[in-house]
Write a protein that holds these residues in place. Structure first.
Motif, PDB file in Angstrom:
ATOM      1  N   ASP A   6       9.245 -11.366  23.664  1.00 15.39           N
ATOM      2  CA  ASP A   6      10.230 -12.347  23.218  1.00 15.39           C
ATOM      3  C   ASP A   6      11.630 -11.757  23.201  1.00 15.39           C
ATOM      4  OD1 ASP A   6      10.798 -15.027  21.974  1.00 15.39           O
ATOM      5  OD2 ASP A   6      11.516 -13.726  20.355  1.00 15.39           O
ATOM      6  N   ASP A   7      11.751 -10.486  22.744  1.00 16.91           N
ATOM      7  CA  ASP A   7      13.069  -9.834  22.766  1.00 16.91           C
ATOM      8  C   ASP A   7      13.592  -9.693  24.192  1.00 16.91           C
ATOM      9  OD1 ASP A   7      13.122  -9.651  20.061  1.00 16.91           O
ATOM     10  OD2 ASP A   7      12.476  -7.555  19.964  1.00 16.91           O
ATOM     11  N   LEU A   8      12.726  -9.318  25.097  1.00 13.21           N
ATOM     12  CA  LEU A   8      13.143  -9.206  26.501  1.00 13.21           C
ATOM     13  C   LEU A   8      13.593 -10.555  27.041  1.00 13.21           C
ATOM     14  CD1 LEU A   8      10.374  -6.818  27.897  1.00 13.21           C
ATOM     15  CD2 LEU A   8      12.784  -6.269  27.525  1.00 13.21           C
ATOM     16  N   TYR A   9      12.888 -11.575  26.686  1.00 12.63           N
ATOM     17  CA  TYR A   9      13.245 -12.917  27.157  1.00 12.63           C
ATOM     18  C   TYR A   9      14.596 -13.345  26.578  1.00 12.63           C
ATOM     19  CZ  TYR A   9      13.020 -17.963  27.892  1.00 12.63           C
ATOM     20  OH  TYR A   9      13.296 -19.241  28.259  1.00 12.63           O
ATOM     21  N   GLN A  10      14.783 -13.107  25.270  1.00 11.28           N
ATOM     22  CA  GLN A  10      16.052 -13.468  24.644  1.00 11.28           C
ATOM     23  C   GLN A  10      17.221 -12.696  25.261  1.00 11.28           C
ATOM     24  OE1 GLN A  10      16.706 -15.782  22.322  1.00 11.28           O
ATOM     25  NE2 GLN A  10      14.575 -16.471  22.260  1.00 11.28           N
ATOM     26  N   LEU A  11      16.992 -11.401  25.505  1.00  9.70           N
ATOM     27  CA  LEU A  11      18.057 -10.594  26.085  1.00  9.70           C
ATOM     28  C   LEU A  11      18.387 -11.047  27.499  1.00  9.70           C
ATOM     29  CD1 LEU A  11      19.951  -8.208  25.728  1.00  9.70           C
ATOM     30  CD2 LEU A  11      18.150  -6.715  26.615  1.00  9.70           C
ATOM     31  N   SER A  12      17.390 -11.372  28.295  1.00  8.76           N
ATOM     32  CA  SER A  12      17.651 -11.836  29.657  1.00  8.76           C
ATOM     33  C   SER A  12      18.405 -13.155  29.651  1.00  8.76           C
ATOM     34  CB  SER A  12      16.334 -11.970  30.429  1.00  8.76           C
ATOM     35  OG  SER A  12      15.514 -12.968  29.846  1.00  8.76           O
ATOM     36  N   LEU A  13      18.041 -14.061  28.727  1.00  9.60           N
ATOM     37  CA  LEU A  13      18.784 -15.326  28.625  1.00  9.60           C
ATOM     38  C   LEU A  13      20.222 -15.077  28.195  1.00  9.60           C
ATOM     39  CD1 LEU A  13      16.209 -17.747  26.936  1.00  9.60           C
ATOM     40  CD2 LEU A  13      16.866 -17.635  29.349  1.00  9.60           C
ATOM     41  N   SER A  14      20.415 -14.137  27.282  1.00  7.54           N
ATOM     42  CA  SER A  14      21.766 -13.836  26.817  1.00  7.54           C
ATOM     43  C   SER A  14      22.615 -13.244  27.933  1.00  7.54           C
ATOM     44  CB  SER A  14      21.694 -12.878  25.629  1.00  7.54           C
ATOM     45  OG  SER A  14      22.989 -12.557  25.171  1.00  7.54           O
ATOM     46  N   VAL A  16      13.900  -0.805  34.132  1.00  6.74           N
ATOM     47  CA  VAL A  16      12.531  -1.057  34.588  1.00  6.74           C
ATOM     48  C   VAL A  16      11.571  -0.003  34.035  1.00  6.74           C
ATOM     49  CG1 VAL A  16      11.048  -1.174  36.622  1.00  6.74           C
ATOM     50  CG2 VAL A  16      13.307  -2.253  36.661  1.00  6.74           C
ATOM     51  N   ALA A  17      12.030   1.261  34.058  1.00  9.30           N
ATOM     52  CA  ALA A  17      11.166   2.324  33.540  1.00  9.30           C
ATOM     53  C   ALA A  17      10.922   2.154  32.044  1.00  9.30           C
ATOM     54  CB  ALA A  17      11.795   3.688  33.828  1.00  9.30           C
ATOM     55  N   ASP A  18      11.973   1.800  31.287  1.00 11.85           N
ATOM     56  CA  ASP A  18      11.804   1.631  29.838  1.00 11.85           C
ATOM     57  C   ASP A  18      10.907   0.445  29.521  1.00 11.85           C
ATOM     58  OD1 ASP A  18      13.409   3.800  29.431  1.00 11.85           O
ATOM     59  OD2 ASP A  18      15.243   2.633  29.082  1.00 11.85           O
ATOM     60  N   ILE A  19      11.094  -0.650  30.245  1.00 11.81           N
ATOM     61  CA  ILE A  19      10.239  -1.822  30.006  1.00 11.81           C
ATOM     62  C   ILE A  19       8.782  -1.486  30.312  1.00 11.81           C
ATOM     63  CG2 ILE A  19       9.706  -4.143  30.813  1.00 11.81           C
ATOM     64  CD1 ILE A  19      12.659  -4.621  31.160  1.00 11.81           C
ATOM     65  N   SER A  20       8.595  -0.795  31.423  1.00 11.11           N
ATOM     66  CA  SER A  20       7.221  -0.404  31.770  1.00 11.11           C
ATOM     67  C   SER A  20       6.612   0.479  30.690  1.00 11.11           C
ATOM     68  CB  SER A  20       7.228   0.339  33.113  1.00 11.11           C
ATOM     69  OG  SER A  20       7.756  -0.478  34.138  1.00 11.11           O
ATOM     70  N   HIS A  21       7.421   1.407  30.165  1.00 10.88           N
ATOM     71  CA  HIS A  21       6.928   2.298  29.120  1.00 10.88           C
ATOM     72  C   HIS A  21       6.618   1.524  27.851  1.00 10.88           C
ATOM     73  CE1 HIS A  21       6.480   5.930  26.748  1.00 10.88           C
ATOM     74  NE2 HIS A  21       7.362   5.445  25.878  1.00 10.88           N
ATOM     75  N   ARG A  47       6.396  -9.705  20.248  1.00 10.40           N
ATOM     76  CA  ARG A  47       7.804  -9.531  19.852  1.00 10.40           C
ATOM     77  C   ARG A  47       8.604  -8.854  20.954  1.00 10.40           C
ATOM     78  NH1 ARG A  47       5.434  -8.041  14.863  1.00 10.40           N
ATOM     79  NH2 ARG A  47       5.702  -5.821  15.376  1.00 10.40           N
ATOM     80  N   LEU A  48       7.985  -7.872  21.610  1.00 16.87           N
ATOM     81  CA  LEU A  48       8.690  -7.184  22.695  1.00 16.87           C
ATOM     82  C   LEU A  48       8.990  -8.141  23.846  1.00 16.87           C
ATOM     83  CD1 LEU A  48       9.784  -4.686  24.128  1.00 16.87           C
ATOM     84  CD2 LEU A  48       7.435  -4.154  24.848  1.00 16.87           C
TER      85      LEU A  48
END
Length: 484
Positions: free
Chosen positions: A311-319, A263-268, A308-309
């Motif tokens: 989209d990457d988060l979305y792809q990773l969560s789906l994975s 959560v901290a990294d995503i927020s950053h 892009r960030l």
């Protein structure tokens, strides 16, 4: 009132011990009664054997049974004399009878007195039969299948002597003996049950203590205290349960720490492009900057980076959730990898990096996988080499197949990766250099997505130092069945 597990376990152990003691006492009493009765019958059989010898001597002297069949007092004397080392005074119905003497006519020491009720009870169960099995002496009805000892004279059977066995103990001293033994058994049983109660309570508390510690630690764990641990004091099932609990608590602690870091990294990561966009837009609104094409292009670049960030988060969560759609078919890895290399050749040439590929011209390179996801895998790995390889460096891709697996190697030149960071490259939002410009690298999600794609295809991915001075990523994917 709710009964705790300690007292339930105590009652269970005590009940089991009590049942075992009571059963043992009952069996021992039953065995003692039968054994004592069998012992008395055995002793009486010995007396009957001695009586048979005396009767044979008496028959040899008179050549008939008249000496006992016509004289009941003589029969009683012979019976009493057959009892071991004990005698009996003349019965009350024969007050003038002479004292008993040995049947052989020899003088002997005066016998010891036998209690009347013993001799009387023994004599009542004796019977004497002649050679034709007719009753000569006896006060009982002789069963047809009763055993009798043959009495012989000059090798000829002249009679039979029988003794009916006891079926119960009627004498007072015998009953007193059994009663004393039963009381002793009962006393021993009471002492054993009392000791069992004390030991059961101690054992129950000892067994339940680690369970109480586990229950308390579970409450703390459920309340969010993931640092709680329980001592492992044994190697049995309870000890294994404690070890598993500690492993669970450690896993939850790591997951909670990873979640907070996530959560901290995503927020950053989100805060930086948003702050840039906000600052530039506010500058345009305040008139500090003019809405020139360069200013709009700068805004567009930040929006693309933010997109892009996300989209990457979305792809990773789906994975992670397993929600990515995989349409697996038989595909040619060599051809798919060649297409990816051709796509990235211009970008590598523009940066001054040589890109080479070593692909097999023949042989099995067919894998069962999703074409689009494998394209994404190759694109992420090639982009990683493109972004982090110095100008003028080199990158090489190789494909080899052996033992049913396809091995794909991505190698590049310096800069390399320190040993301390090698094992963390596939973690989410992890970058080797925290101060690295985001314009050069991504958000640190590409390799995490690559790992999920490879694992979804049943393969493995690992990182190591490259002989070229940079990073070596090795991907192993199983080949399709029938093409190995």
């Amino acid at each position: 009132m709710k009964t705790g597990i300690t007292y339930r376990l105590f009652l269970a152990i005590l009940l089991a011990a009590s049942l075992a003691v009571v059963s043992m006492v009952l069996i021992m009493q039953w065995s003692l009664s039968r054994g004592f009765l069998r012992y008395i019958n055995t002793v009486e059989k010995s007396s009957a054997s001695r009586l048979a010898a005396k009767l044979e001597d008496g028959y040899a002297r008179d050549l008939s049974w008249d000496f006992v069949s016509r004289d009941p007092s003589r029969w009683r004397q012979v019976v009493i004399a057959s009892l071991p080392e004990e005698g009996h005074p003349p019965p009350e119905d024969a007050p003038h009878a002479s004292p008993p003497r040995p049947p052989t006519g020899e003088d002997g020491p005066p016998p010891r007195l036998l209690p009347p009720h013993l001799a009387h009870n023994f004599a009542q169960r004796l019977f004497l039969l002649d050679a034709g099995r007719k009753i000569l002496v006896g006060q009982v009805a002789v069963p047809a299948d009763s055993e009798a000892t043959p009495l012989r004279h000059n090798g000829r059977t002249v009679g039979f002597l029988g003794l009916l066995p006891r079926t119960n103990l009627s004498e007072g001293h015998q009953q007193r003996f059994l009663k004393e033994q039963r009381l002793a058994f009962a006393l021993v049983a009471g002492i054993v049950v009392a000791l069992s109660a004390g030991l059961s309570l101690i054992l129950a508390k000892r067994l339940v203590r680690p369970l109480r510690e586990l229950a308390l630690a579970t409450h703390q764990l459920a309340a969010g205290s993931y640092s709680v641990r329980v001592p492992v004091s044994s190697r049995d099932e309870v000890g294994q349960l404690a070890a598993d609990f500690n492993s669970l608590a450690l896993t939850l602690e790591k997951n909670e720490k990873a979640r907070r870091n996530w959560v901290a990294d995503i927020s950053h990561e989100l805060r930086t492009p948003v702050a840039i966009l906000q600052g530039e837009i506010e500058a345009l609104l305040d008139g500090i900057r003019q809405p020139t094409p360069d200013a709009v292009h700068s805004l567009h670049v930040e929006v693309l980076r933010l997109g892009r960030l996300v989209d990457d988060l979305y792809q990773l969560s789906l994975s992670d959730l397993g929600a990515l759609t995989y349409r697996k078919t038989d595909l040619d890895l060599a051809g798919l990898l060649a297409e990816s290399l051709a796509t990235f050749h211009p970008a590598f040439e523009a940066k001054g990096i040589s890109l080479s590929g070593e692909l097999p011209r023949q042989g099995p390179t067919t894998a069962f996988g999703d074409e689009e996801r494998l394209r994404q895998l190759f694109a992420n790995l090639l982009s990683n080499s493109l972004n982090y390889t110095d100008h003028g460096g080199e990158a090489a891709v190789g494909l080899g197949c052996r033992e049913g697996y396809a091995t794909i190697d991505f190698q590049d030149s310096s800069p390399g990766v320190p040993d301390r960071d090698m094992g963390r490259l596939f973690e989410r939002l992890y970058r080797v250099e925290e101060s690295r410009s985001r314009a050069a690298g991504g958000a640190g999600l590409g390799l995490a997505i690559c790992r999920n794609i490879v694992e979804a295809h049943g393969g493995t991915i690992e990182a190591q130092h490259s002989p070229r001075g940079g990073l070596w990523i090795r991907v192993t994917i199983p080949l399709a069945e029938g093409h190995q």
